[in-house]
Design a protein around this motif. Structure first.
Motif, PDB file in Angstrom:
ATOM      1  N   PHE A   4       0.947  -1.084  -0.065  1.00  0.00           N
ATOM      2  CA  PHE A   4      -0.146   0.000   0.176  1.00  0.00           C
ATOM      3  C   PHE A   4       0.948   1.279  -0.027  1.00  0.00           C
ATOM      4  CE2 PHE A   4      -2.703  -3.254   2.000  1.00  0.00           C
ATOM      5  CZ  PHE A   4      -3.581  -3.295   1.515  1.00  0.00           C
ATOM      6  N   PHE A   5       0.835   1.834  -1.244  1.00  0.00           N
ATOM      7  CA  PHE A   5       1.537   2.998  -1.179  1.00  0.00           C
ATOM      8  C   PHE A   5       0.833   4.174  -1.761  1.00  0.00           C
ATOM      9  CE2 PHE A   5       2.447   1.241  -5.271  1.00  0.00           C
ATOM     10  CZ  PHE A   5       2.227   2.135  -6.149  1.00  0.00           C
ATOM     11  N   ALA A   6       1.208   5.583  -1.351  1.00  0.00           N
ATOM     12  CA  ALA A   6       0.388   6.544  -1.830  1.00  0.00           C
ATOM     13  C   ALA A   6       1.317   7.666  -2.094  1.00  0.00           C
ATOM     14  CB  ALA A   6      -0.871   7.243  -1.005  1.00  0.00           C
ATOM     15  N   ILE A   7       1.178   8.574  -3.130  1.00  0.00           N
ATOM     16  CA  ILE A   7       1.551   9.944  -3.275  1.00  0.00           C
ATOM     17  C   ILE A   7       0.672  10.925  -3.043  1.00  0.00           C
ATOM     18  CG2 ILE A   7       3.067  11.530  -4.907  1.00  0.00           C
ATOM     19  CD1 ILE A   7       4.173   8.978  -6.169  1.00  0.00           C
ATOM     20  N   MET A   8       0.777  11.809  -2.121  1.00  0.00           N
ATOM     21  CA  MET A   8      -0.009  13.027  -1.817  1.00  0.00           C
ATOM     22  C   MET A   8       0.609  13.847  -1.157  1.00  0.00           C
ATOM     23  SD  MET A   8      -1.744  11.121   1.533  1.00  0.00           S
ATOM     24  CE  MET A   8      -0.631  10.570   2.997  1.00  0.00           C
ATOM     25  N   PRO A   9       0.030  15.252  -1.322  1.00  0.00           N
ATOM     26  CA  PRO A   9       0.469  16.404  -1.073  1.00  0.00           C
ATOM     27  C   PRO A   9       0.354  16.660   0.695  1.00  0.00           C
ATOM     28  CG  PRO A   9      -1.704  16.904  -1.883  1.00  0.00           C
ATOM     29  CD  PRO A   9      -1.235  15.356  -2.068  1.00  0.00           C
ATOM     30  N   ILE A  10       1.201  17.218   1.325  1.00  0.00           N
ATOM     31  CA  ILE A  10       1.058  17.371   2.974  1.00  0.00           C
ATOM     32  C   ILE A  10       1.214  18.961   3.181  1.00  0.00           C
ATOM     33  CG2 ILE A  10       1.888  15.037   3.511  1.00  0.00           C
ATOM     34  CD1 ILE A  10       4.694  16.378   4.201  1.00  0.00           C
ATOM     35  N   LYS A  11       0.620  19.089   4.267  1.00  0.00           N
ATOM     36  CA  LYS A  11       0.747  20.645   4.623  1.00  0.00           C
ATOM     37  C   LYS A  11       0.810  20.464   6.361  1.00  0.00           C
ATOM     38  CE  LYS A  11      -2.451  24.547   5.628  1.00  0.00           C
ATOM     39  NZ  LYS A  11      -3.710  24.856   5.056  1.00  0.00           N
ATOM     40  N   LYS A  12       1.949  21.399   6.704  1.00  0.00           N
ATOM     41  CA  LYS A  12       2.202  21.359   8.105  1.00  0.00           C
ATOM     42  C   LYS A  12       2.547  22.988   8.526  1.00  0.00           C
ATOM     43  CE  LYS A  12       5.960  19.721  11.117  1.00  0.00           C
ATOM     44  NZ  LYS A  12       7.361  19.079  11.185  1.00  0.00           N
ATOM     45  N   ILE A  13       1.965  23.065   9.673  1.00  0.00           N
ATOM     46  CA  ILE A  13       2.091  24.582  10.329  1.00  0.00           C
ATOM     47  C   ILE A  13       3.230  24.271  11.269  1.00  0.00           C
ATOM     48  CG2 ILE A  13       1.033  26.322  11.612  1.00  0.00           C
ATOM     49  CD1 ILE A  13      -0.474  25.724   9.351  1.00  0.00           C
ATOM     50  N   ILE A  14       4.195  25.200  10.983  1.00  0.00           N
ATOM     51  CA  ILE A  14       5.342  25.414  11.823  1.00  0.00           C
ATOM     52  C   ILE A  14       5.402  26.425  12.771  1.00  0.00           C
ATOM     53  CG2 ILE A  14       8.027  25.620  11.607  1.00  0.00           C
ATOM     54  CD1 ILE A  14       7.799  24.566   8.629  1.00  0.00           C
ATOM     55  N   PRO A  15       5.626  26.241  14.101  1.00  0.00           N
ATOM     56  CA  PRO A  15       5.494  27.450  15.212  1.00  0.00           C
ATOM     57  C   PRO A  15       6.651  28.342  14.868  1.00  0.00           C
ATOM     58  CG  PRO A  15       5.715  24.957  16.185  1.00  0.00           C
ATOM     59  CD  PRO A  15       5.976  24.804  14.687  1.00  0.00           C
ATOM     60  N   TYR A  16       6.144  29.475  14.775  1.00  0.00           N
ATOM     61  CA  TYR A  16       6.975  30.710  14.802  1.00  0.00           C
ATOM     62  C   TYR A  16       6.434  31.713  15.880  1.00  0.00           C
ATOM     63  CZ  TYR A  16       9.726  34.267  12.414  1.00  0.00           C
ATOM     64  OH  TYR A  16      10.631  35.358  12.371  1.00  0.00           O
ATOM     65  N   LYS A  17       7.468  32.360  16.815  1.00  0.00           N
ATOM     66  CA  LYS A  17       6.703  32.837  17.835  1.00  0.00           C
ATOM     67  C   LYS A  17       7.196  34.583  17.600  1.00  0.00           C
ATOM     68  CE  LYS A  17       6.403  29.058  20.927  1.00  0.00           C
ATOM     69  NZ  LYS A  17       5.217  28.582  20.695  1.00  0.00           N
ATOM     70  N   PHE A  18       7.455  35.010  16.685  1.00  0.00           N
ATOM     71  CA  PHE A  18       7.932  36.384  16.656  1.00  0.00           C
ATOM     72  C   PHE A  18       6.927  37.245  15.939  1.00  0.00           C
ATOM     73  CE2 PHE A  18      11.933  33.787  16.933  1.00  0.00           C
ATOM     74  CZ  PHE A  18      12.402  34.603  18.051  1.00  0.00           C
TER      75      PHE A  18
END
Length: 122
Positions: A4-18
């Motif tokens: 079982f394999f898949a190619i998919m887009p991912i989205k990640k929110i990266i913490p930035y505190k400034f």
């Protein structure tokens, strides 16, 4: 044997505190760093990522900027980096992934075809 394999887009929110001053509206705002990429997964385990891009979404006016890859990589590694105006490229002055239903006024994500509250087609 099954794979079982898949190619998919991912989205990640990266913490930035400034906080910073927005290039678009000149108000003080917080930056939300968004990383997008394509990912190959085998048995739902991410194996390989490519096409990594970084974006900045502002909290004041909702502008969306492209962020230099080297700066985005440094922020994702947890380094103390200050984003300058030279690192940003304006993509959309009023970007919002949340809109409103014209019939009932409730908040609706951009990908929806029908309003989840009133059920009418958007």
């Amino acid at each position: 044997m099954f794979f079982f394999f898949a190619i998919m887009p991912i989205k990640k929110i990266i913490p930035y505190k400034f906080s910073s001053i927005c290039k678009n509206c000149s108000n003080i705002c917080n930056y939300e760093i968004i990383m997008t990429a394509n990912c190959l997964s085998i048995f739902f385990i991410p194996v390989f990522k490519w096409g990594k891009q970084y974006f900045v979404h502002t909290s004041c006016c909702g502008a969306l900027y492209g962020l230099e890859k080297s700066v985005g990589d440094a922020i994702s590694r947890g380094e103390n980096v200050t984003i300058t105006d030279d690192d940003l490229t304006l993509i959309d002055k009023t970007f919002s992934s949340i809109g409103t239903c014209p019939y009932c006024g409730s908040e609706v994500n951009d990908g929806f075809e029908y309003c989840p509250k009133c059920g009418k087609k958007l």
